[in-house]
Design an enzyme around this catalytic site. Sequence first.
Site, PDB file in Angstrom:
ATOM      1  N   ARG A 187      29.886   8.504  42.441  1.00  0.00           N
ATOM      2  CA  ARG A 187      30.753   9.699  42.703  1.00  0.00           C
ATOM      3  C   ARG A 187      31.909   9.671  43.699  1.00  0.00           C
ATOM      4  O   ARG A 187      32.830  11.014  43.493  1.00  0.00           O
ATOM      5  CB  ARG A 187      29.652  10.362  43.318  1.00  0.00           C
ATOM      6  N   LYS A 217      13.146   7.954  51.653  1.00  0.00           N
ATOM      7  CA  LYS A 217      12.450   8.887  52.166  1.00  0.00           C
ATOM      8  C   LYS A 217      11.568   9.329  51.409  1.00  0.00           C
ATOM      9  O   LYS A 217      11.050   8.427  50.436  1.00  0.00           O
ATOM     10  CB  LYS A 217      13.901   9.614  50.440  1.00  0.00           C
ATOM     11  N   SER A 242      20.000  15.584  44.789  1.00  0.00           N
ATOM     12  CA  SER A 242      19.107  16.396  45.127  1.00  0.00           C
ATOM     13  C   SER A 242      18.161  16.964  46.108  1.00  0.00           C
ATOM     14  O   SER A 242      18.475  18.267  46.337  1.00  0.00           O
ATOM     15  CB  SER A 242      17.714  14.971  44.851  1.00  0.00           C
ATOM     16  N   HIS A 264      22.632  13.944  37.283  1.00  0.00           N
ATOM     17  CA  HIS A 264      22.371  12.606  37.264  1.00  0.00           C
ATOM     18  C   HIS A 264      21.774  13.139  34.918  1.00  0.00           C
ATOM     19  O   HIS A 264      22.130  11.685  34.779  1.00  0.00           O
ATOM     20  CB  HIS A 264      20.466  12.732  36.639  1.00  0.00           C
TER      21      HIS A 264
HETATM   22  N1  COA Z   1      24.661  13.138  40.243  1.00  0.00           N
HETATM   23  C1  COA Z   1      24.425  13.945  41.280  1.00  0.00           C
HETATM   24  N2  COA Z   1      23.603  13.135  42.147  1.00  0.00           N
HETATM   25  C2  COA Z   1      23.499  12.352  42.415  1.00  0.00           C
HETATM   26  C3  COA Z   1      24.128  10.925  41.534  1.00  0.00           C
HETATM   27  C4  COA Z   1      24.513  11.175  39.776  1.00  0.00           C
HETATM   28  N3  COA Z   1      25.241  11.154  38.973  1.00  0.00           N
HETATM   29  N4  COA Z   1      24.001   9.799  41.769  1.00  0.00           N
HETATM   30  C5  COA Z   1      23.145   9.203  42.806  1.00  0.00           C
HETATM   31  N5  COA Z   1      23.189  10.881  43.915  1.00  0.00           N
HETATM   32  C6  COA Z   1      22.633  11.583  44.218  1.00  0.00           C
HETATM   33  C7  COA Z   1      20.862  11.207  44.460  1.00  0.00           C
HETATM   34  O1  COA Z   1      20.318  12.342  43.896  1.00  0.00           O
HETATM   35  C8  COA Z   1      20.391  10.713  45.893  1.00  0.00           C
HETATM   36  O2  COA Z   1      20.808  12.260  46.529  1.00  0.00           O
HETATM   37  P1  COA Z   1      19.362  12.348  47.675  1.00  0.00           P
HETATM   38  O3  COA Z   1      20.039  11.149  48.823  1.00  0.00           O
HETATM   39  O4  COA Z   1      20.105  13.664  48.399  1.00  0.00           O
HETATM   40  O5  COA Z   1      18.140  12.207  47.474  1.00  0.00           O
HETATM   41  C9  COA Z   1      21.757  10.427  46.443  1.00  0.00           C
HETATM   42  O6  COA Z   1      22.575  10.478  45.441  1.00  0.00           O
HETATM   43  C10 COA Z   1      21.515   8.986  46.440  1.00  0.00           C
HETATM   44  O7  COA Z   1      21.013   8.488  45.389  1.00  0.00           O
HETATM   45  P2  COA Z   1      21.023   6.863  44.825  1.00  0.00           P
HETATM   46  O8  COA Z   1      21.366   5.779  44.832  1.00  0.00           O
HETATM   47  O9  COA Z   1      20.359   6.920  43.028  1.00  0.00           O
HETATM   48  O10 COA Z   1      19.225   6.667  45.678  1.00  0.00           O
HETATM   49  P3  COA Z   1      18.116   7.139  45.591  1.00  0.00           P
HETATM   50  O11 COA Z   1      16.999   7.026  46.937  1.00  0.00           O
HETATM   51  O12 COA Z   1      17.510   7.760  44.502  1.00  0.00           O
HETATM   52  O13 COA Z   1      17.691   5.421  45.088  1.00  0.00           O
HETATM   53  C11 COA Z   1      18.023   3.596  44.899  1.00  0.00           C
HETATM   54  C12 COA Z   1      18.994   4.078  45.721  1.00  0.00           C
HETATM   55  C13 COA Z   1      16.661   3.242  43.973  1.00  0.00           C
HETATM   56  C14 COA Z   1      18.536   2.077  44.164  1.00  0.00           C
HETATM   57  C15 COA Z   1      17.354   2.092  45.893  1.00  0.00           C
HETATM   58  O14 COA Z   1      17.011   2.477  46.771  1.00  0.00           O
HETATM   59  C16 COA Z   1      16.792   1.158  45.714  1.00  0.00           C
HETATM   60  O15 COA Z   1      17.129  -0.109  44.844  1.00  0.00           O
HETATM   61  N6  COA Z   1      15.568   0.339  46.255  1.00  0.00           N
HETATM   62  C17 COA Z   1      14.005   0.097  45.598  1.00  0.00           C
HETATM   63  C18 COA Z   1      13.979  -1.353  46.886  1.00  0.00           C
HETATM   64  C19 COA Z   1      15.423  -2.611  46.707  1.00  0.00           C
HETATM   65  O16 COA Z   1      15.431  -2.923  45.461  1.00  0.00           O
HETATM   66  N7  COA Z   1      16.111  -3.135  48.041  1.00  0.00           N
HETATM   67  C20 COA Z   1      16.677  -3.723  47.609  1.00  0.00           C
HETATM   68  C21 COA Z   1      18.680  -3.099  47.437  1.00  0.00           C
HETATM   69  S1  COA Z   1      19.121  -3.896  47.663  1.00  0.00           S
END
Ligand code: COA
Length: 165
Positions: free
Chosen positions: A91, A42, A130, A18
């Site tokens: 990723r 989550k 994470s 991140h």
């Molecule tokens: N480096 C390391 N890890 C990374 C990374 C990076 N560059 N990018 C993502 N990750 C990891 C995260 O740590 C996370 O790990 P985990 O699953 O073990 O917790 C995983 O990849 C997924 O990350 P991310 O895609 O950021 O998911 P998230 O749950 O953190 O967030 C949102 C996703 C916030 C973008 C999405 O849920 C959202 O928009 N929610 C709002 C509701 C909404 O609008 N919904 C409609 C969407 S169509």
Amino acid sequence: MTKKALYTGSFDPLTYGHMDIIERASNICDELVVGVIYNLYKKPFFTTEERVKMIEEATAHISNVRVDSFSGLLANYVNENHFDIVVRGLRATTDFEYEIQMAQVNAGLYEGNTETIFLMTDPQYSFISSSAVRELYAFGASVEKYVPETVLHYIRKKMTREEKI
Ligand code: COA
């Protein structure tokens, strides 16, 4: 015209993967907000307050980064705060399928000209997540190379207190 960007995620906890995206995104916009979201699907390990604080501490050296938290639809938060750019990290190709769908759904909800841009994660962090960090730590493996020093303190404090993932 100043460009305001949002980088969002659950950051449970923040990793160097991140951080890499935050540092690079902060170089291509005027203001970057790191938005900690409550993801409905989550069960968070760290509270929103803890996640905001750890990101504030880890990004204190980057002057154009601010940390906020929100819940609900990403598009609502983007519209209310007039973001020009939403940054997402990719990723692997597996991330891409989910991300393109999310970007397209959100594009239909944005009221302004918000663009989603994708930054390729540095390959050295492409396998980190994470939950992997939490699991490694819980089973006694070293996570120093995956999370900033300040985050390590939060993990140690929380795991000692709760002694579970
Ligand atoms: N480096 C390391 N890890 C990374 C990374 C990076 N560059 N990018 C993502 N990750 C990891 C995260 O740590 C996370 O790990 P985990 O699953 O073990 O917790 C995983 O990849 C997924 O990350 P991310 O895609 O950021 O998911 P998230 O749950 O953190 O967030 C949102 C996703 C916030 C973008 C999405 O849920 C959202 O928009 N929610 C709002 C509701 C909404 O609008 N919904 C409609 C969407 S169509």
